[in-house]
Design an enzyme around this catalytic site. Structure first.
Site, PDB file in Angstrom:
ATOM      1  N   GLY A 139      -2.104   6.893  -1.483  1.00 11.20           N
ATOM      2  CA  GLY A 139      -3.319   6.385  -0.844  1.00 11.20           C
ATOM      3  C   GLY A 139      -3.937   5.251  -1.637  1.00 11.20           C
ATOM      4  CE  LYS A 140      -6.609   4.085  -6.012  1.00 11.47           C
ATOM      5  NZ  LYS A 140      -8.033   3.946  -6.025  1.00 11.47           N
ATOM      6  CG  HIS A 186      -1.842   1.172   1.247  1.00  8.86           C
ATOM      7  ND1 HIS A 186      -3.041   1.191   0.577  1.00  8.86           N
ATOM      8  CD2 HIS A 186      -1.703   2.396   1.815  1.00  8.86           C
ATOM      9  CE1 HIS A 186      -3.617   2.365   0.739  1.00  8.86           C
ATOM     10  NE2 HIS A 186      -2.819   3.112   1.489  1.00  8.86           N
ATOM     11  CB  CYS A 187       1.729   3.747  -2.549  1.00  9.32           C
ATOM     12  SG  CYS A 187       2.491   5.374  -2.696  1.00  9.32           S
ATOM     13  CG  MET A 188       1.461   4.687   3.802  1.00 10.02           C
ATOM     14  SD  MET A 188       2.285   4.837   5.387  1.00 10.02           S
ATOM     15  CE  MET A 188       3.991   4.774   4.920  1.00 10.02           C
TER      16      MET A 188
END
Ligand code: ZN
Ligand code: ZN
Length: 292
Positions: free
Chosen positions: A134-135, A129-131
């Protein structure tokens, strides 16, 4: 708006999915949204006139890098890698071998999928999950993440080279090892009077860029290793290599698509990834069957 993989299999992206959902993701996204343009404006209007005579060339280069960062990041944010977004009927109603039932999505989901708590969905071939976006980085959108991180790294190295020269020559009075040490701890430089407030801010920006550069370089190294071995981060950690295609081209196509070279130059390039994110060839099992 770009859909993942075969567009016939996907539903349109909902408006609620355009921006990061969680508080942490939103905060990091806003920080990035502020910092990238701030660095760009500072470089073009403050640093460039002091360190170079080739301003138009540098500005064009900086715009190209900025465009690639922004376009890849937006494509990543607006992608839809979740199993829930697949058109009705794509996922089977009976559980297939190596598939599992997700009690939160109420779906039979394919191997290599993972239920992300932040996205609240099962993600196809989930990498992580790429913070900042947000995806989840997953099947069909990993290309945007890898190319985006590459350009952030290029932009950071490029910007840092100019900043460092600018800070040292304009605020520290030349290259001396003690001053370079102060540059790495700007608050000490300010406290001991090595430079003024403006110099402190410029040196702090350099330090931030050093951290971003190291972070992106580590991330890019691990992503390239995953791409070359057709692994997710979880599979890399557990040394699972059974999905690795026999050729380099096939491994590149699964992430970057048919135009796996051009996507590095043009983020809006349509490049359909190899496969569908649902069915994967287990080459180890295939090899074992052949040897029986
Ligand atoms: Zn789920
Ligand atoms: Zn996620």
């Amino acid at each position: 708006m770009t859909a993942i993989g075969d567009e016939r299999l996907m539903l349109p992206v909902s408006r609620n999915d355009l921006l990061p959902k969680g508080k942490r993701d939103r905060t990091l996204f806003i920080i990035m949204l502020i910092m990238v343009p701030v660095v760009f404006v500072f470089d073009v209007f403050c640093v460039l006139p002091e360190v170079s005579n080739l301003i138009p060339v540098h500005v064009l280069g900086a715009i190209f890098v900025l465009f690639n960062i922004a376009a890849n990041m937006l494509q990543l944010m607006w992608s839809q890698p979740s199993a829930r977004e697949l058109s009705p009927g794509v996922l089977p109603s009976v559980l297939m071998p190596n598939w599992f039932y997700c009690h939160e999505c109420h779906l039979n989901v394919p191997p290599r999928s993972y239920h992300c708590r932040v996205c609240d969905a099962c993600i196809l071939k989930q990498d992580h999950h790429c913070m900042f976006a947000g995806k989840c980085v997953a099947f069909g959108n990993q290309r945007y993440f890898v190319v985006g991180v590459f350009y952030i790294l290029v932009g950071t190295i490029y910007s840092l080279t100019m900043h460092f020269d600018y800070t040292v020559t304009h605020h520290l009075g030349g290259y001396r090892w003690k001053l370079i040490l102060v540059q790495l701890a700007p608050h000490l430089g300010w406290l001991f009077g090595a430079f003024d407030m403006y110099g402190f801010l410029a040196a702090s920006l350099n330090l931030l860029e050093i951290c971003v550069m190291l972070f992106c370089a580590t991330l890019l190294y691990s992503q390239i290793a995953c791409v070359l071995n057709n692994q997710t981060m979880y599979e890399r950690k557990h040394e699972v290599k059974k999905f690795k295609h026999p050729t380099l081209e096939e491994n590149l196509q699964e992430v970057f698509g048919e135009h796996y070279i051009l996507v590095w130059l043009w983020p809006l390039m349509e490049s359909k990834p190899r496969g569908d994110g649902i069915n994967f060839v287990d080459y180890e099992r295939l090899e074992n069957r052949k040897s029986l």
